[in-house]
Enzyme design. Structure first.
Site, PDB file in Angstrom:
ATOM      1  N   GLU A 151     -13.939 -31.420   7.420  1.00  0.00           N
ATOM      2  CA  GLU A 151     -15.148 -31.358   8.267  1.00  0.00           C
ATOM      3  C   GLU A 151     -16.048 -32.580   8.097  1.00  0.00           C
ATOM      4  O   GLU A 151     -17.258 -32.453   7.892  1.00  0.00           O
ATOM      5  CB  GLU A 151     -15.897 -30.043   7.986  1.00  0.00           C
ATOM      6  N   ASN A 192      -9.090 -32.252   7.940  1.00  0.00           N
ATOM      7  CA  ASN A 192      -9.092 -30.894   8.503  1.00  0.00           C
ATOM      8  C   ASN A 192     -10.453 -30.627   9.144  1.00  0.00           C
ATOM      9  O   ASN A 192     -11.493 -30.980   8.571  1.00  0.00           O
ATOM     10  CB  ASN A 192      -8.854 -29.919   7.327  1.00  0.00           C
ATOM     11  N   HIS A 228     -10.717 -21.879  14.622  1.00  0.00           N
ATOM     12  CA  HIS A 228     -11.586 -20.696  14.591  1.00  0.00           C
ATOM     13  C   HIS A 228     -12.071 -20.498  16.031  1.00  0.00           C
ATOM     14  O   HIS A 228     -12.994 -21.193  16.478  1.00  0.00           O
ATOM     15  CB  HIS A 228     -12.765 -20.910  13.644  1.00  0.00           C
ATOM     16  N   GLU A 256      -6.430 -22.731  10.135  1.00  0.00           N
ATOM     17  CA  GLU A 256      -7.343 -21.624   9.792  1.00  0.00           C
ATOM     18  C   GLU A 256      -7.491 -20.667  10.969  1.00  0.00           C
ATOM     19  O   GLU A 256      -8.576 -20.147  11.223  1.00  0.00           O
ATOM     20  CB  GLU A 256      -8.719 -22.191   9.390  1.00  0.00           C
ATOM     21  N   ASP A 258      -8.101 -18.003  13.615  1.00  0.00           N
ATOM     22  CA  ASP A 258      -8.543 -16.636  13.891  1.00  0.00           C
ATOM     23  C   ASP A 258      -9.261 -16.664  15.234  1.00  0.00           C
ATOM     24  O   ASP A 258      -9.703 -17.717  15.680  1.00  0.00           O
ATOM     25  CB  ASP A 258      -9.410 -16.028  12.769  1.00  0.00           C
TER      26      ASP A 258
HETATM   27  O1  G3I Z   1     -17.954 -15.980  -5.713  1.00  0.00           O
HETATM   28  C1  G3I Z   1     -19.196 -15.350  -5.303  1.00  0.00           C
HETATM   29  C2  G3I Z   1     -19.374 -14.045  -6.011  1.00  0.00           C
HETATM   30  O2  G3I Z   1     -19.501 -14.276  -7.388  1.00  0.00           O
HETATM   31  C3  G3I Z   1     -20.619 -13.344  -5.446  1.00  0.00           C
HETATM   32  O3  G3I Z   1     -20.738 -12.079  -6.013  1.00  0.00           O
HETATM   33  C4  G3I Z   1     -20.511 -13.194  -3.929  1.00  0.00           C
HETATM   34  C5  G3I Z   1     -21.786 -12.582  -3.317  1.00  0.00           C
HETATM   35  O4  G3I Z   1     -21.955 -12.991  -1.985  1.00  0.00           O
HETATM   36  O5  G3I Z   1     -20.318 -14.472  -3.353  1.00  0.00           O
HETATM   37  C6  G3I Z   1     -19.124 -15.108  -3.801  1.00  0.00           C
HETATM   38  O6  G3I Z   1     -18.992 -16.349  -3.165  1.00  0.00           O
HETATM   39  C7  G3I Z   1     -18.645 -16.315  -1.796  1.00  0.00           C
HETATM   40  C8  G3I Z   1     -17.300 -17.035  -1.629  1.00  0.00           C
HETATM   41  O7  G3I Z   1     -16.979 -17.143  -0.275  1.00  0.00           O
HETATM   42  C9  G3I Z   1     -16.170 -16.298  -2.357  1.00  0.00           C
HETATM   43  O8  G3I Z   1     -15.970 -15.038  -1.812  1.00  0.00           O
HETATM   44  C10 G3I Z   1     -19.724 -17.043  -1.012  1.00  0.00           C
HETATM   45  O9  G3I Z   1     -20.922 -16.288  -1.036  1.00  0.00           O
HETATM   46  C11 G3I Z   1     -19.297 -17.233   0.440  1.00  0.00           C
HETATM   47  O10 G3I Z   1     -20.231 -18.070   1.102  1.00  0.00           O
HETATM   48  C12 G3I Z   1     -17.931 -17.919   0.453  1.00  0.00           C
HETATM   49  O11 G3I Z   1     -17.539 -18.026   1.806  1.00  0.00           O
HETATM   50  C13 G3I Z   1     -16.430 -18.871   2.047  1.00  0.00           C
HETATM   51  C14 G3I Z   1     -16.837 -19.963   3.028  1.00  0.00           C
HETATM   52  O12 G3I Z   1     -15.711 -20.775   3.309  1.00  0.00           O
HETATM   53  C15 G3I Z   1     -17.949 -20.842   2.505  1.00  0.00           C
HETATM   54  O13 G3I Z   1     -18.405 -21.645   3.545  1.00  0.00           O
HETATM   55  C16 G3I Z   1     -15.330 -18.040   2.681  1.00  0.00           C
HETATM   56  O14 G3I Z   1     -14.861 -17.065   1.742  1.00  0.00           O
HETATM   57  C17 G3I Z   1     -14.184 -18.946   3.106  1.00  0.00           C
HETATM   58  O15 G3I Z   1     -13.234 -18.190   3.831  1.00  0.00           O
HETATM   59  C18 G3I Z   1     -14.738 -20.059   4.003  1.00  0.00           C
HETATM   60  O16 G3I Z   1     -13.687 -20.887   4.386  1.00  0.00           O
HETATM   61  C19 G3I Z   1     -14.020 -21.980   5.256  1.00  0.00           C
HETATM   62  C20 G3I Z   1     -13.046 -23.100   4.940  1.00  0.00           C
HETATM   63  O17 G3I Z   1     -13.095 -23.429   3.584  1.00  0.00           O
HETATM   64  C21 G3I Z   1     -13.340 -24.331   5.798  1.00  0.00           C
HETATM   65  N1  G3I Z   1     -13.363 -23.996   7.209  1.00  0.00           N
HETATM   66  C22 G3I Z   1     -14.216 -22.887   7.574  1.00  0.00           C
HETATM   67  C23 G3I Z   1     -13.874 -21.632   6.747  1.00  0.00           C
HETATM   68  C24 G3I Z   1     -14.684 -20.436   7.166  1.00  0.00           C
HETATM   69  O18 G3I Z   1     -16.040 -20.628   6.866  1.00  0.00           O
END
Ligand code: G3I
Length: 337
Positions: A151, A192, A228, A256, A258
């Site tokens: 990005e 990506n 996405h 990715e 969906d």
């Molecule tokens: O690890 C913490 C955990 O300790 C805590 O209890 C919990 C409470 O909210 O949060 C957890 O962290 C989260 C993390 O995912 C792991 O689950 C974050 O809040 C959350 O913001 C994070 O989101 C991820 C996101 O990227 C961040 O922008 C998504 O899972 C993940 O699927 C998403 O993936 C991105 C790609 O990397 C890049 N392209 C877009 C895609 C979708 O946003």
């Protein structure tokens, strides 16, 4: 009848998406996942571990910078190890995700003060160590791919202003790719991004970036098209758009995928979603240089969408109860189109 046959077969026997993708000369059909999902959820585990269904896995979070280098030079691969071992056990190839991204950075990077040479050194150490790690630990390292930069361009075609760009201009991009290649000569190295499924200023900017990097001898092998997407709102000309990248001498992958909808879902929306999955898959299928497809988790149970887009969801090919949705059969139809 001929067109119905694959769908009927899929209903009767358990057809694997990776098996179908491979029949059509793609390298893989894969999914993103998080460790908690395959370790805590048996029903989920039973679907994801089958390499006929998923031949490739991407760690949705466990290889990101905040998880792998929380303090400068201190690398921790506990989560990544668990993910890599799981893929190895199942005979699944990996997509490394990711080396350099403006999100999920540790504070020392996000809030740090760097000179140009300091940020370039940090990027080189981070990417080099991740690629070295994956070449040593992944069973099928020679088939793996890496999202080296993620990005880096805005929707209007300008470069994203983040700690890397603000300190080094675009130099960090070349530095990341060169460090990745030096550490692992075999992995396919990708840039990506999202919103590059159809033509527009962002795609033009990526074309220009690829040309510049190639002219400078920077090792870029592919463009990851996140995909996405939104039900009923697919860009036109996805096939031609994929070809516009492959003509520049890079491979492409849908990394990715969906396709989300405004909730609640209806039979009509699910039918349109099936068509949309078919359209996207058939575009990749039609382009020789589109090497594979990864969904950004396969079940609505763990999709990132509802947490980010209020009132939207149901974007995946399996529902909350791990039952296949019409979208699953749209994927099969897309490969067989
Ligand atoms: O690890 C913490 C955990 O300790 C805590 O209890 C919990 C409470 O909210 O949060 C957890 O962290 C989260 C993390 O995912 C792991 O689950 C974050 O809040 C959350 O913001 C994070 O989101 C991820 C996101 O990227 C961040 O922008 C998504 O899972 C993940 O699927 C998403 O993936 C991105 C790609 O990397 C890049 N392209 C877009 C895609 C979708 O946003």
């Amino acid at each position: 009848m001929m067109k119905l046959l694959p769908v009927l077969l899929a209903l009767v026997v358990s057809v694997g998406l990776n098996a179908v993708a491979k029949q059509h000369r793609k390298l893989y059909f894969g999914t993103a996942t998080n460790n908690e999902e395959f370790t805590n959820d048996t029903a989920y585990l039973n679907v994801i571990k089958d390499s006929r269904m998923f031949g490739q896995l991407t760690a949705a979070n466990s290889m990101k910078w905040e998880n792998t280098e929380p303090s400068p030079g201190q690398f921790t691969f506990a989560d990544a190890d668990q993910f890599v071992r799981f893929a190895q056990r199942n005979g699944q190839i990996l997509r490394g995700h990711n080396c350099v991204w403006h999100q999920q950075l540790p504070d020392w990077v996000l809030d740090g003060t760097f000179t140009e040479s300091e940020i370039l050194a940090a990027v080189e150490r981070h990417c080099g160590t991740l690629l070295e790690y994956s070449i040593n630990d992944a069973l099928n390292a020679s088939e793996d791919s890496w999202d080296v930069v993620n990005e880096v361009i805005n929707d209007d075609g300008t470069f994203r202003q983040d700690v890397f760009f603000n300190t080094s201009g675009t130099k960090y991009i070349a530095a990341a790719f060169r460090a990745a290649r030096a550490a692992d000569p075999h992995a396919k190295l990708y840039a990506n991004d999202f919103n590059i499924e159809g033509p527009g200023p962002k795609v033009t900017a990526y074309h220009n970036l690829i040309k510049t990097l190639k002219k400078e001898g920077v090792p870029i092998d592919g463009i990851g098209i996140q995909a996405h997407l939104i039900v009923g709102q697919l860009p036109s000309n996805i096939t031609e758009n994929l070809e516009s990248f492959t003509k520049l001498g890079v491979e492409v992958a849908l990394t990715e995928l969906d396709i989300r909808m405004t909730l609640p879902s209806t039979p009509q929306l699910l039918a349109q979603q099936k068509k949309d999955y078919e359209t996207v898959i058939s575009a990749c299928n039609a382009v020789k240089g589109c090497v594979g497809v990864t969904v950004w988790d396969f079940t609505d149970k763990y999709s990132w969408v509802p947490g980010t887009f209020t009132g939207e969801g149901d974007a995946c090919p399996w529902d909350d109860n791990l039952q296949k949705k019409p979208a699953f059969f749209g994927i099969i139809d897309g490969f067989n189109a």
